[in-house]
Design a protein around this motif. Structure first.
Motif, PDB file in Angstrom:
ATOM      1  N   PRO A 305       0.786  -1.229   0.000  1.00 45.04           N
ATOM      2  CA  PRO A 305       0.000   0.000   0.000  1.00 45.04           C
ATOM      3  C   PRO A 305       0.821   1.284   0.000  1.00 45.04           C
ATOM      4  O   PRO A 305       0.325   2.314  -0.415  1.00 45.04           O
ATOM      5  N   ALA A 306       2.066   1.218   0.458  1.00 47.99           N
ATOM      6  CA  ALA A 306       2.849   2.454   0.531  1.00 47.99           C
ATOM      7  C   ALA A 306       2.828   3.186  -0.800  1.00 47.99           C
ATOM      8  O   ALA A 306       2.719   4.397  -0.861  1.00 47.99           O
ATOM      9  N   PHE A 307       2.897   2.429  -1.856  1.00 46.11           N
ATOM     10  CA  PHE A 307       2.980   3.017  -3.181  1.00 46.11           C
ATOM     11  C   PHE A 307       1.646   3.634  -3.599  1.00 46.11           C
ATOM     12  O   PHE A 307       1.572   4.789  -3.978  1.00 46.11           O
ATOM     13  N   ILE A 308       0.585   2.850  -3.461  1.00 51.27           N
ATOM     14  CA  ILE A 308      -0.712   3.352  -3.911  1.00 51.27           C
ATOM     15  C   ILE A 308      -1.147   4.538  -3.068  1.00 51.27           C
ATOM     16  O   ILE A 308      -1.599   5.556  -3.578  1.00 51.27           O
ATOM     17  N   SER A 309      -0.976   4.402  -1.732  1.00 49.32           N
ATOM     18  CA  SER A 309      -1.480   5.468  -0.882  1.00 49.32           C
ATOM     19  C   SER A 309      -0.697   6.759  -1.099  1.00 49.32           C
ATOM     20  O   SER A 309      -1.181   7.839  -0.789  1.00 49.32           O
ATOM     21  N   LEU A 310       0.476   6.634  -1.690  1.00 47.88           N
ATOM     22  CA  LEU A 310       1.235   7.824  -2.034  1.00 47.88           C
ATOM     23  C   LEU A 310       0.440   8.690  -3.007  1.00 47.88           C
ATOM     24  O   LEU A 310       0.510   9.905  -2.995  1.00 47.88           O
ATOM     25  N   PHE A 311      -0.328   7.994  -3.865  1.00 54.02           N
ATOM     26  CA  PHE A 311      -1.129   8.719  -4.836  1.00 54.02           C
ATOM     27  C   PHE A 311      -2.538   9.016  -4.318  1.00 54.02           C
ATOM     28  O   PHE A 311      -3.104  10.049  -4.585  1.00 54.02           O
ATOM     29  N   THR A 312      -3.099   8.037  -3.606  1.00 51.64           N
ATOM     30  CA  THR A 312      -4.521   8.121  -3.320  1.00 51.64           C
ATOM     31  C   THR A 312      -4.834   8.375  -1.852  1.00 51.64           C
ATOM     32  O   THR A 312      -5.904   8.866  -1.536  1.00 51.64           O
ATOM     33  N   GLY A 313      -3.917   7.993  -0.963  1.00 53.57           N
ATOM     34  CA  GLY A 313      -4.177   8.121   0.463  1.00 53.57           C
ATOM     35  C   GLY A 313      -5.258   7.169   0.952  1.00 53.57           C
ATOM     36  O   GLY A 313      -5.698   7.230   2.077  1.00 53.57           O
ATOM     37  N   ARG A 314      -5.677   6.220   0.101  1.00 53.68           N
ATOM     38  CA  ARG A 314      -6.779   5.342   0.513  1.00 53.68           C
ATOM     39  C   ARG A 314      -6.272   4.059   1.136  1.00 53.68           C
ATOM     40  O   ARG A 314      -5.175   3.608   0.869  1.00 53.68           O
ATOM     41  N   ASN A 315      -7.124   3.475   1.950  1.00 55.33           N
ATOM     42  CA  ASN A 315      -6.759   2.211   2.576  1.00 55.33           C
ATOM     43  C   ASN A 315      -7.072   1.055   1.631  1.00 55.33           C
ATOM     44  O   ASN A 315      -8.133   0.463   1.679  1.00 55.33           O
ATOM     45  N   LEU A 316      -6.141   0.754   0.785  1.00 56.19           N
ATOM     46  CA  LEU A 316      -6.376  -0.284  -0.211  1.00 56.19           C
ATOM     47  C   LEU A 316      -5.879  -1.626   0.301  1.00 56.19           C
ATOM     48  O   LEU A 316      -5.171  -1.688   1.299  1.00 56.19           O
ATOM     49  N   PRO A 317      -6.235  -2.707  -0.396  1.00 62.21           N
ATOM     50  CA  PRO A 317      -5.758  -4.007   0.055  1.00 62.21           C
ATOM     51  C   PRO A 317      -4.238  -4.045   0.108  1.00 62.21           C
ATOM     52  O   PRO A 317      -3.580  -3.342  -0.651  1.00 62.21           O
ATOM     53  N   LYS A 318      -3.723  -4.894   0.985  1.00 67.15           N
ATOM     54  CA  LYS A 318      -2.270  -4.995   1.095  1.00 67.15           C
ATOM     55  C   LYS A 318      -1.674  -5.534  -0.192  1.00 67.15           C
ATOM     56  O   LYS A 318      -0.549  -5.219  -0.568  1.00 67.15           O
ATOM     57  N   LEU A 319      -2.456  -6.353  -0.853  1.00 61.62           N
ATOM     58  CA  LEU A 319      -1.917  -7.044  -1.999  1.00 61.62           C
ATOM     59  C   LEU A 319      -2.997  -7.278  -3.039  1.00 61.62           C
ATOM     60  O   LEU A 319      -4.134  -7.585  -2.695  1.00 61.62           O
ATOM     61  N   VAL A 320      -2.642  -7.103  -4.291  1.00 63.04           N
ATOM     62  CA  VAL A 320      -3.577  -7.446  -5.357  1.00 63.04           C
ATOM     63  C   VAL A 320      -2.896  -8.518  -6.213  1.00 63.04           C
ATOM     64  O   VAL A 320      -1.827  -8.288  -6.761  1.00 63.04           O
ATOM     65  N   LEU A 321      -3.518  -9.666  -6.294  1.00 59.37           N
ATOM     66  CA  LEU A 321      -2.944 -10.738  -7.104  1.00 59.37           C
ATOM     67  C   LEU A 321      -3.695 -10.836  -8.424  1.00 59.37           C
ATOM     68  O   LEU A 321      -4.921 -10.809  -8.438  1.00 59.37           O
ATOM     69  N   GLN A 322      -2.959 -10.919  -9.490  1.00 61.98           N
ATOM     70  CA  GLN A 322      -3.590 -11.084 -10.803  1.00 61.98           C
ATOM     71  C   GLN A 322      -3.275 -12.493 -11.285  1.00 61.98           C
ATOM     72  O   GLN A 322      -2.115 -12.846 -11.461  1.00 61.98           O
ATOM     73  N   VAL A 323      -4.293 -13.290 -11.480  1.00 62.58           N
ATOM     74  CA  VAL A 323      -4.066 -14.662 -11.933  1.00 62.58           C
ATOM     75  C   VAL A 323      -4.630 -14.788 -13.339  1.00 62.58           C
ATOM     76  O   VAL A 323      -5.825 -14.633 -13.568  1.00 62.58           O
ATOM     77  N   ASP A 324      -3.742 -15.055 -14.272  1.00 65.12           N
ATOM     78  CA  ASP A 324      -4.104 -14.998 -15.678  1.00 65.12           C
ATOM     79  C   ASP A 324      -4.284 -16.410 -16.223  1.00 65.12           C
ATOM     80  O   ASP A 324      -3.377 -17.235 -16.110  1.00 65.12           O
ATOM     81  N   PHE A 325      -5.431 -16.695 -16.785  1.00 68.51           N
ATOM     82  CA  PHE A 325      -5.682 -18.017 -17.386  1.00 68.51           C
ATOM     83  C   PHE A 325      -5.774 -17.858 -18.891  1.00 68.51           C
ATOM     84  O   PHE A 325      -6.525 -17.000 -19.369  1.00 68.51           O
ATOM     85  N   THR A 326      -5.046 -18.660 -19.636  1.00 65.56           N
ATOM     86  CA  THR A 326      -5.195 -18.598 -21.091  1.00 65.56           C
ATOM     87  C   THR A 326      -5.354 -20.013 -21.646  1.00 65.56           C
ATOM     88  O   THR A 326      -4.784 -20.968 -21.110  1.00 65.56           O
ATOM     89  N   SER A 327      -6.159 -20.120 -22.694  1.00 62.18           N
ATOM     90  CA  SER A 327      -6.361 -21.427 -23.327  1.00 62.18           C
ATOM     91  C   SER A 327      -7.095 -21.209 -24.649  1.00 62.18           C
ATOM     92  O   SER A 327      -7.665 -20.146 -24.884  1.00 62.18           O
ATOM     93  N   ASN A 328      -7.108 -22.240 -25.473  1.00 66.66           N
ATOM     94  CA  ASN A 328      -7.943 -22.166 -26.671  1.00 66.66           C
ATOM     95  C   ASN A 328      -9.352 -22.668 -26.372  1.00 66.66           C
ATOM     96  O   ASN A 328     -10.222 -22.646 -27.220  1.00 66.66           O
TER      97      ASN A 328
END
Ligand SMILES: Cc1cc2nc3c(=O)[nH]c(=O)nc-3n(C[C@H](O)[C@H](O)[C@H](O)COP(=O)(O)OP(=O)(O)OC[C@H]3O[C@@H](n4cnc5c(N)ncnc54)[C@H](O)[C@@H]3O)c2cc1C
Length: 521
Positions: A305-328
Motif C-alpha cells: 500500500p505504501a505506493f498506492i497510498s502515495l497517490f490516493t491516500g486510501r486504505n487499499l488491500p495490502k496485496l492485489v494478485l492477478q491470476v491470468d488463465f489462457t487457453s484455446n
C-alpha cells in the motif's frame, strides 16, 4: 578520450561517433541507480562497423588500459549493465530492421523494440512469451543479453529457452554463429585452428572438468539471471553442447549480439483474469502453493500500500494478485477459475473476474507501476538495488516479512513490492531522496542484509534484471569461490583483453558502483 584516438575511431567506421555534452549525458544513464559519463557513443551502421570497433579496441587497449566497449540497445537496464566510462556501442539506431518470421522462428536484430517485434509476431498468431514488463520501452538486444523474463515466465520459462541461434562478433573482431550442436558437430568445432575452435575446446574442457560442481551450482529457483549459465551448455545425457546458453544473459561481457533466432509460441484464443484482493499477507505462501498447481497460470503480486497510498491516500488491500488463465478452450478456463476459487475459499479472499478492458487495465497498472517508478514522484525517485530476488515460493512469507522488517528500520526508504508470486520473484524498489546522505550510506547496508538473507534461503539475487554494477559484487556470496573462478575463466576465454563491459558479471567493484550513485535526477 584522447582526441587522436577519437579521430582514429571515426576513421574506421561508417556509422556515427558522438561526443557532444547532451548525448554523453543521455547515455550516462540507464534505468539503474547509477550515473557514469562515457567518453563517446558509437552508432555502428552495419556488421563491418561492429567488427571494426572491436578491432580498434583490441589494437588500442594496451596503450589505453581503461578503453572498453559497452553494448546498449534501448538502455532500460536496471542494474547499470548498459552504462560505462569508455565507449558505448548503441544498436538502436541502425540495427532495427523488422524481424523475419519463418514458421515459428523470428530472426531479429538487437535494436528492434519489443513493441515492434510483437506487432510482427502477432500478425502470425505467434508471440515471444518472455517479454518483460518494460515491453513498451526495451529492445530485443537487452532482452537476450539480460535473459529477461516477465508475466508469462511461470508458464513458459525465460528468454534462455527461446534463443535458438545467435550471431555475434567476438573479441577477435570476427563474426560467429552459435547454436545447439550434437557430438560430431562439437568435435568438428573443437578441431578448428581458429579463435572459435579455441573457445569450444576451452569451454568444453572447463565444463567437463568441473561438471558436478557446475551442475550443483545451478540455482534451485524458478528464474535466474545471475552469473554465467554454465550448467545449461553441455547436456551429457543427450550429448548436446550449446554456447547460446552462455551468451544469453551475459550482459554483453562475452561479445556483441548482431542477430538472434527466437522461438515463438502460438497465442491462445481466450484469456480470463481472476483478481484476488488480500488484506492479510499471512496467506501468501498458501496461495502461492495453490497457484503452483496450475500449469497455465501466471500470477503477479502487485502492490504494497505504501505506493498506492502515495497517490490516493486510501486504505487499499495490502496485496492485489492477478491470476491470468489462457487457453484455446473457454470451458477449460472456466473450470480452472472455479477450482482455484474453491481452493481459496477457506482463506476467504475477495475475488473478482476482470474482463476485456478491465483485464487490460490491471496488466497495464502492473506494468506501468514499474514505469511510473522511473519518474520522479514528489521529491522521491526509485532506487533499484534489491529489485529482483527469487526464492522458493514456500519461503515467500518468511523472507518477505524479514525483508520488509529490514526496510522498516530505514524510514527514508519508502518501498514498493511487485513481482511474480507463483515463482517467488520479487521486485522491491524503494522510493528515496537520492541527495539524502542517509539514503546513500544505507544502500549498501540494506543490500548486504537482504542478499545475506537471500543466500540463507538459497535464492537467486536476480531472476530477470541481471547482475550489472549493482549485483556483480554479490555473486561470490551466491555461488562461492570455485564457481566464481570458473566465471572468470569463462570471461578470460571469450575476452582475454577485457574489452567488453567491465565490472559486470565478473570482477565486480562495490566501491566503484557506490561512488557512481546518481547525485540527482
Ligand atoms: C519500468 C521497467 C520495467 C522492467 N521490467 C522488467 C521485467 O519485467 N523483466 C526483466 O527482465 N527486465 C525488466 N526491466 C529491465 C530491462 O527493461 C530489461 O531487462 C530489458 O530487456 C532490457 O532491454 P534494453 O534493450 O533496454 O537493454 P539495454 O539496457 O540496452 O541492455 C541490457 C544489457 O544487455 C547488453 N546488451 C544490449 N545490447 C546488446 C548487444 N547488441 N550485444 C551484447 N550485449 C548487449 C547491455 O550491455 C546491458 O548489459 C525493466 C526495466 C524498467 C525500466
Amino acid at each position: 578520450m584522447d582526441n587522436n584516438l577519437l579521430q582514429e575511431l571515426k576513421k574506421v567506421i561508417k556509422g556515427d561517433v558522438l561526443t557532444d555534452a547532451e548525448t554523453l549525458i543521455t547515455y550516462s544513464h540507464d534505468a539503474s541507480l547509477f550515473e557514469i559519463k562515457p567518453q563517446a557513443i558509437v552508432f555502428p551502421k552495419n556488421e563491418d562497423d561492429v567488427k571494426a570497433i572491436i578491432k580498434f579496441a583490441n589494437l588500442n587497449k594496451k596503450n589505453n588500459p581503461s578503453l572498453s566497449l559497452t553494448a546498449r540497445s534501448a538502455g532500460t537496464d536496471m542494474s547499470g549493465g548498459s552504462i560505462n566510462d569508455s565507449i558505448i556501442v548503441a544498436f538502436e539506431k541502425y540495427f532495427n530492421n523488422a524481424p523475419r518470421i519463418n514458421n515459428n522462428i523470428a530472426t531479429t536484430q538487437p535494436g528492434v523494440y519489443y513493441r515492434d517485434f510483437e506487432k510482427e509476431t502477432l500478425g502470425h498468431d505467434l508471440i515471444f512469451p518472455s517479454y518483460p514488463a518494460s515491453r513498451e520501452i526495451c529492445a530485443m538486444g537487452g532482452i537476450v543479453n539480460n535473459n529477461s523474463g516477465g508475466e508469462k515466465s511461470l508458464q513458459y520459462g525465460k528468454t534462455e529457452k527461446y534463443v535458438k541461434r545467435i550471431k555475434a562478433v567476438l573479441s577477435d573482431g570476427n563474426t560467429y554463429e552459435f547454436k545447439k550442436l550434437n557430438k560430431e558437430e562439437l568435435e568438428e568445432k573443437m578441431s578448428l585452428k581458429t579463435f572459435e575452435g579455441e573457445i569450444y575446446r576451452k569451454i568444453y574442457k572447463l565444463i567437463n572438468d568441473n561438471y558436478t560442481e557446475i551442475m550443483n551450482a545451478k540455482p534451485q529457483v524458478s528464474k535466474n539471471s545471475a552469473g554465467y549459465f554454465l550448467w545449461n551448455v553441455y547436456d551429457k545425457e543427450k550429448e548436446t553442447f550449446d554456447l547460446t546458453k552462455l551468451f544469453v544473459g551475459a550482459q554483453g561481457t562475452l561479445g556483441f549480439l548482431l542477430e538472434a533466432d527466437i522461438e515463438l509460441v502460438p497465442i491462445h484464443k481466450h484469456r480470463e483474469m481472476l483478481i484476488i484482493f488480500l488484506h492479510d499477507l499471512s496467506h501468501l505462501s498458501e496461495i502461492a502453493k495453490q497457484l503452483g498447481l496450475y500449469g497455465m497460470i501466471q500470477a503477479s503480486l502487485a502492490f504494497l500500500p505504501a505506493f498506492i497510498s502515495l497517490f490516493t491516500g486510501r486504505n487499499l488491500p495490502k496485496l492485489v494478485l492477478q491470476v491470468d488463465f489462457t487457453s484455446n478452450d473457454v470451458k477449460e478456463i472456466e473450470e480452472k477459475v472455479a477450482t482455484l476459487k474453491a481452493k481459496l475459499k477457506p482463506l476467504n479472499p475477495q475475488t473478482q473476474i476482470a474482463k476485456d478492458n478491465a483485464e487490460k487495465r490491471y496488466w497495464l497498472v502492473r506494468r506501468e507501476s514499474f514505469n511510473l517508478l522511473r519518474k520522479k514522484i514528489r521529491d522521491k525517485h526509485t532506487a533499484p538495488f534489491i529489485d529482483d530476488f527469487v526464492i522458493k515460493p514456500e519461503c515467500i512469507e518468511e523472507v518477505v516479512t524479514q525483508i520488509t522488517d529490514i526496510l522498516k528500520k530505514h524510514p527514508e526508504f519508502i518501498y514498493t513490492v511487485a513481482g511474480h508470486v507463483g515463482d517467488g520473484n520479487f521486485h522491491i524498489i524503494p522510493l528515496v531522496d537520492i541527495a539524502d546522505p542517509k539514503v546513500r550510506n544505507n544502500i549498501p547496508i540494506i543490500a548486504k542484509e537482504v542478499y545475506d538473507l537471500i543466500h540463507e534461503y538459497h535464492g537467486s539475487i536476480t531472476g530477470e534484471h541481471n547482475d550489472g554494477l549493482i549485483r556483480t559484487p554479490y555473486l561470490q556470496q551466491m555461488y562461492g569461490e570455485k564457481i566464481i573462478s570458473l566465471f572468470e575463466e569463462t570471461k578470460q576465454i571469450f575476452d582475454p583483453n577485457r574489452i567488453f563491459n567491465p565490472r559486470k558479471k565478473v570482477f565486480g567493484d562495490l566501491d566503484y558502483a557506490m561512488s557512481h550513485i546518481r547525485q540527482n535526477w
